[in-house]
Design a protein around this motif. Structure first.
Motif, short mmCIF file in Angstrom:
data_model
loop_
_atom_site.label_atom_id
_atom_site.label_comp_id
_atom_site.label_asym_id
_atom_site.label_seq_id
_atom_site.Cartn_x
_atom_site.Cartn_y
_atom_site.Cartn_z
N TYR A 27 0.87 -1.02 -0.01
CA TYR A 27 -0.17 0.17 -0.01
C TYR A 27 0.51 1.12 -0.13
O TYR A 27 0.55 1.97 -0.80
CB TYR A 27 -1.22 0.04 0.96
CG TYR A 27 -1.64 0.87 1.06
CD1 TYR A 27 -2.53 2.06 0.88
CD2 TYR A 27 -1.60 2.20 2.41
CE1 TYR A 27 -3.79 2.88 0.71
CE2 TYR A 27 -1.92 3.22 2.06
CZ TYR A 27 -3.22 3.65 1.31
OH TYR A 27 -3.39 4.64 1.12
N ALA A 65 -9.74 5.52 9.88
CA ALA A 65 -9.79 4.97 8.69
C ALA A 65 -8.07 5.59 8.22
O ALA A 65 -7.91 5.44 7.10
CB ALA A 65 -10.42 5.36 7.21
N CYS A 66 -6.69 5.43 9.35
CA CYS A 66 -5.84 5.61 9.98
C CYS A 66 -4.57 4.44 8.98
O CYS A 66 -3.82 4.65 8.02
CB CYS A 66 -5.47 5.47 10.78
SG CYS A 66 -5.22 3.65 11.40
N ALA A 131 -8.49 10.29 6.42
CA ALA A 131 -8.09 10.54 4.26
C ALA A 131 -7.64 9.81 4.15
O ALA A 131 -7.69 8.43 4.51
CB ALA A 131 -6.12 10.85 5.40
N ASN A 136 -14.96 5.29 1.34
CA ASN A 136 -15.00 3.59 1.89
C ASN A 136 -15.81 2.97 2.03
O ASN A 136 -16.75 2.07 2.73
CB ASN A 136 -13.36 2.98 1.68
CG ASN A 136 -12.00 3.32 0.74
OD1 ASN A 136 -11.91 2.44 -0.31
ND2 ASN A 136 -11.45 4.11 1.36
C1 LIG Z 1 -6.71 4.19 1.40
S1 LIG Z 1 -6.68 3.50 3.35
C2 LIG Z 1 -6.66 4.85 3.46
C3 LIG Z 1 -5.33 5.09 5.04
C4 LIG Z 1 -4.62 5.87 4.81
N1 LIG Z 1 -5.53 7.33 5.89
C5 LIG Z 1 -3.86 6.88 4.89
O1 LIG Z 1 -4.23 8.37 4.00
O2 LIG Z 1 -3.06 6.50 3.66
C6 LIG Z 1 -8.49 3.80 3.07
C7 LIG Z 1 -8.19 3.03 4.18
O3 LIG Z 1 -9.65 2.79 5.68
C8 LIG Z 1 -10.08 1.74 5.83
N2 LIG Z 1 -11.42 1.60 6.25
C9 LIG Z 1 -12.58 1.57 4.91
N3 LIG Z 1 -13.78 1.30 6.00
C10 LIG Z 1 -14.12 1.22 6.99
C11 LIG Z 1 -14.30 0.92 7.94
N4 LIG Z 1 -15.92 1.22 8.19
N5 LIG Z 1 -14.21 1.58 8.85
C12 LIG Z 1 -12.35 1.51 9.49
N6 LIG Z 1 -11.97 1.36 8.82
C13 LIG Z 1 -12.10 1.36 7.12
C14 LIG Z 1 -9.22 0.24 5.35
O4 LIG Z 1 -8.88 -0.52 5.92
C15 LIG Z 1 -7.87 1.30 5.05
O5 LIG Z 1 -6.91 1.12 6.01
#
Ligand SMILES: C[S@@+](CC[C@H](N)C(=O)[O-])C[C@H]1O[C@@H](n2cnc3c(N)ncnc32)[C@H](O)[C@@H]1O
Length: 243
Positions: A27, A65-66, A131, A136
């Motif tokens: 990632y 969603a870190c 972010a 999602n």
């Molecule tokens: C594109 S990544 C972004 C990660 C980070 N914030 C960054 O800036 O790189 C999206 C993240 O959102 C998390 N995510 C998506 N839906 C979620 C939810 N319902 N609750 C918690 N995390 C979620 C995913 O697991 C993923 O790690």
């Protein structure tokens, strides 16, 4: 791959979680490669815009969603803020925790939790960030309400997300890159072409700058403003829970 149209919220969440688990190891590399490191600059800007709050004595910040924790670390860097990262995908959190350890931020807790039902009490944080996460969620409205709920009155929200490029010619060029070039490279390196087809797909379904500002207002935020980044490829929305 996740498709919001015909699936239940829990099925959507399961697919999103599995998708990120499948690409977790690649990632960061892909983020930096596909954006030419612009993503780092965008996250630093979030920290800069929240600097006043981050510098307050004992400030508590939640990064929702870190993922692999890049924003959590950027928020903690050079401030005394007590940052907590949360995400529902364990492999992403494991990378975040080991990155924090390597960078002398082992005090940042990374907590497993769903953005639509955050494991924190009402009014717990001085600032909340998300972010590239909001798009999602099975429900953007539900996510915004949760961000509002866990903020203290007077607390600030920062939403960094892909958005709609503002200049038509650039928009067409960017769309070509996003839908044709990026899935090939992303697919080749991560082994999951689907994840990098889902990316432009989810961005195309996500509200544009003005609509997101309106949805923030409907969720209860005030003092809303946004800043286009790289011509609107992304946008940073800021708001306040005033009461
Ligand atoms: C594109 S990544 C972004 C990660 C980070 N914030 C960054 O800036 O790189 C999206 C993240 O959102 C998390 N995510 C998506 N839906 C979620 C939810 N319902 N609750 C918690 N995390 C979620 C995913 O697991 C993923 O790690």
């Amino acid at each position: 791959m996740p498709d919001k149209k015909n699936v239940t919220e829990s099925e959507h969440a399961r697919r999103v979680r599995e998708m990120f688990a499948g690409i977790a190891n690649r990632y960061d590399l892909l983020n930096h490669l596909l954006s030419g490191n612009t993503d780092k600059r965008w996250r630093r800007l979030v920290a800069k815009r929240l600097h006043e709050t981050l510098s307050e004595e004992g400030a508590r910040i939640l990064d929702v969603a870190c993922g692999t924790g890049d924003l959590s670390l950027a928020l903690a860097k050079g401030t005394g803020a007590r940052v907590v990262g949360t995400d529902f995908c364990r492999p992403m959190l494991q990378i975040a925790a080991s990155k924090a350890q390597t960078n002398d931020f082992s005090e940042i807790p990374f907590v497993e939790g769903d953005a639509l039902s955050l494991p924190f009490a009402d009014g717990s944080f001085d600032a909340v960030t998300i972010a590239f996460g909001l798009r999602n969620l099975a429900s953007v409205e539900g996510g915004l309400k949760e961000l509002w709920r866990v903020l203290k009155p007077g607390g600030r929200v920062a939403i960094l997300e892909f958005s709609t490029p503002i200049v038509p010619g650039f928009r067409a060029l960017f769309r070509f890159y996003f839908t044709r070039v990026l899935p090939r490279i992303g697919g080749m390196i991560s082994g999951s072409r689907g994840a990098y087809e889902y990316l432009p797909d989810s961005v195309s379904r996500f509200p544009d700058q003005k609509r997101l500002a309106q949805m923030m207002s409907e969720a209860g935020f005030e003092e809303i403003e946004y800043q286009n980044l790289t011509g609107g490829v992304a946008a940073l929305h800021l708001g306040t829970r005033t009461r």
